[in-house]
Design an enzyme around this catalytic site. Structure first.
Site, PDB file in Angstrom:
ATOM      1  N   ASN A  10     -23.137  52.199  25.333  1.00 13.21           N
ATOM      2  CA  ASN A  10     -22.570  51.304  26.340  1.00 13.21           C
ATOM      3  C   ASN A  10     -21.321  50.662  25.750  1.00 13.21           C
ATOM      4  OD1 ASN A  10     -21.969  49.372  28.205  1.00 13.21           O
ATOM      5  ND2 ASN A  10     -23.870  48.187  27.949  1.00 13.21           N
ATOM      6  N   LYS A  12     -19.235  48.859  27.218  1.00 10.11           N
ATOM      7  CA  LYS A  12     -18.936  47.566  27.857  1.00 10.11           C
ATOM      8  C   LYS A  12     -17.451  47.506  28.245  1.00 10.11           C
ATOM      9  CE  LYS A  12     -22.838  45.703  25.387  1.00 10.11           C
ATOM     10  NZ  LYS A  12     -23.524  44.556  24.801  1.00 10.11           N
ATOM     11  N   HIS A  94     -28.145  45.377  33.297  1.00 15.12           N
ATOM     12  CA  HIS A  94     -27.845  44.950  31.928  1.00 15.12           C
ATOM     13  C   HIS A  94     -27.860  43.427  31.842  1.00 15.12           C
ATOM     14  CE1 HIS A  94     -25.719  44.286  28.179  1.00 15.12           C
ATOM     15  NE2 HIS A  94     -26.113  45.495  27.847  1.00 15.12           N
ATOM     16  N   GLU A  96     -25.922  41.433  30.569  1.00 15.41           N
ATOM     17  CA  GLU A  96     -24.635  40.790  30.861  1.00 15.41           C
ATOM     18  C   GLU A  96     -24.400  40.705  32.373  1.00 15.41           C
ATOM     19  OE1 GLU A  96     -22.587  43.330  28.114  1.00 15.41           O
ATOM     20  OE2 GLU A  96     -23.711  42.322  26.538  1.00 15.41           O
ATOM     21  N   GLU A 164     -33.926  45.589  26.126  1.00 16.83           N
ATOM     22  CA  GLU A 164     -32.863  44.980  25.328  1.00 16.83           C
ATOM     23  C   GLU A 164     -33.087  43.471  25.266  1.00 16.83           C
ATOM     24  OE1 GLU A 164     -29.116  47.589  25.322  1.00 16.83           O
ATOM     25  OE2 GLU A 164     -29.048  46.482  27.184  1.00 16.83           O
ATOM     26  N   GLY A 170     -25.550  42.141  20.506  1.00 12.06           N
ATOM     27  CA  GLY A 170     -24.268  41.706  19.958  1.00 12.06           C
ATOM     28  C   GLY A 170     -24.380  40.613  18.915  1.00 12.06           C
ATOM     29  N   SER A 210     -28.205  45.414  18.799  1.00 17.68           N
ATOM     30  CA  SER A 210     -27.769  45.514  17.406  1.00 17.68           C
ATOM     31  C   SER A 210     -28.333  46.733  16.670  1.00 17.68           C
ATOM     32  CB  SER A 210     -28.090  44.214  16.652  1.00 17.68           C
ATOM     33  OG  SER A 210     -27.402  43.122  17.241  1.00 17.68           O
TER      34      SER A 210
HETATM   35  P1  13P Z   1     -25.134  45.804  20.780  1.00 17.15           P
HETATM   36  O1  13P Z   1     -25.591  47.157  20.265  1.00 17.15           O
HETATM   37  O2  13P Z   1     -23.668  45.557  20.568  1.00 17.15           O
HETATM   38  O3  13P Z   1     -26.022  44.713  20.309  1.00 17.15           O
HETATM   39  O4  13P Z   1     -25.305  45.870  22.385  1.00 17.15           O
HETATM   40  C1  13P Z   1     -26.488  46.323  22.922  1.00 17.15           C
HETATM   41  C2  13P Z   1     -26.303  46.508  24.369  1.00 17.15           C
HETATM   42  O5  13P Z   1     -26.121  45.557  25.107  1.00 17.15           O
HETATM   43  C3  13P Z   1     -26.321  47.882  24.889  1.00 17.15           C
HETATM   44  O6  13P Z   1     -26.396  47.896  26.274  1.00 17.15           O
END
Ligand code: 13P
Length: 247
Positions: A10, A12, A94, A96, A164, A170, A210
């Protein structure tokens, strides 16, 4: 039959044509495990560009889609548009989208339902916040999230569930293999009890938060972790190690 390992990247809201070319060239040149389904999810404006560069074994995903085909929904995209740009997958729900853009369980479930109806495969994301985990509410939260989605899914063949935990996204704070396995096992049990044993056995539940080249192999050993959804590390060459974590 075993569940095929699944690794999604992803990206983003990151990347430019130059950067995407570098990432995809690196992936194309690498030896990638044939026993892994590989999906990358660039910003929608780069879907067609990414698809054009990527080798056939790399699929593409949108990062969101709306619940109708077209109309007066400024700024949004439909599954049909993603399909038209070469994406056969879409990430929905997601954290976010949930926490920055305020999407709720009901809207996410409707989006999942519509994307499936349009023939897309869906990466449906769920996960608890830190305060929810600390309050001992992890299961309650993820069960409520998956319940809303499950209510709208009739065919699970094209659904991957991504667990997640929000506190791991992140942050560099990965769930331990034990923490992730525990929730994945609970989710599989939930699917068995509320949907069917066949769906519980065949549906891939992947972990996100992560994940790195350094921790992917240990996480991949857990019996109920069927792959990963990767953010930051999917923009780096270590994504190859993650794709090959089960090799
Ligand atoms: P990170 O791997 O940067 O923690 O992000 C995970 C994520 O949100 C994947 O959709």
């Amino acid at each position: 039959m075993g569940r095929k390992f699944f690794v999604g990247g992803n990206w983003k809201m990151n990347g430019s044509k130059d950067e995407i070319k570098k990432i995809v060239d690196t992936l194309n040149a690498a030896s990638l495990n044939d026993n892994t389904d590989i999906v990358v999810s660039p910003p929608a404006c780069y879907l067609e560009y990414t698809k054009g560069l990527a080798s056939q074994k790399i699929h593409t995903a949108g990062q969101n889609s709306y619940k109708v085909a077209k109309g007066a929904f400024t700024g949004d995209l439909s599954p049909q548009m993603l399909l038209d740009c070469g994406a056969d997958w879409v990430i929905l729900g997601h954290s976010e989208r949930r926490n920055v853009f305020g999407e709720d369980d009901q809207l996410i479930a409707e989006k999942v339902s519509y994307a499936l109806e349009c023939g897309m495969s869906v990466i449906a994301c769920i996960g608890e916040k830190l305060e929810e985990r600390e309050a001992g509410k992890t299961e309650e939260v993820v069960f409520k999230q998956i319940e809303a989605i499950a209510a709208k899914v009739t065919n699970w063949d094209k659904v991957v569930v991504a667990y997640e935990p929000v506190w791991a996204i992140g942050t560099g704070k990965t769930a331990t293999p034990q923490q992730a396995q525990e929730v994945h096992a609970q989710l599989r049990k939930w699917l068995k009890e509320k949907v069917s044993e066949a769906v519980a056995n065949s549906t891939r539940i992947v972990y996100g938060g992560s994940v790195t080249g350094g921790n992917c192999r240990e996480l991949a050993q857990s019996p109920d972790i069927d792959g990963f959804l990767v953010g930051g590390a999917s923009l780096k060459p270590e994504f190859i190690e993650i794709i090959n974590a089960k090799a």
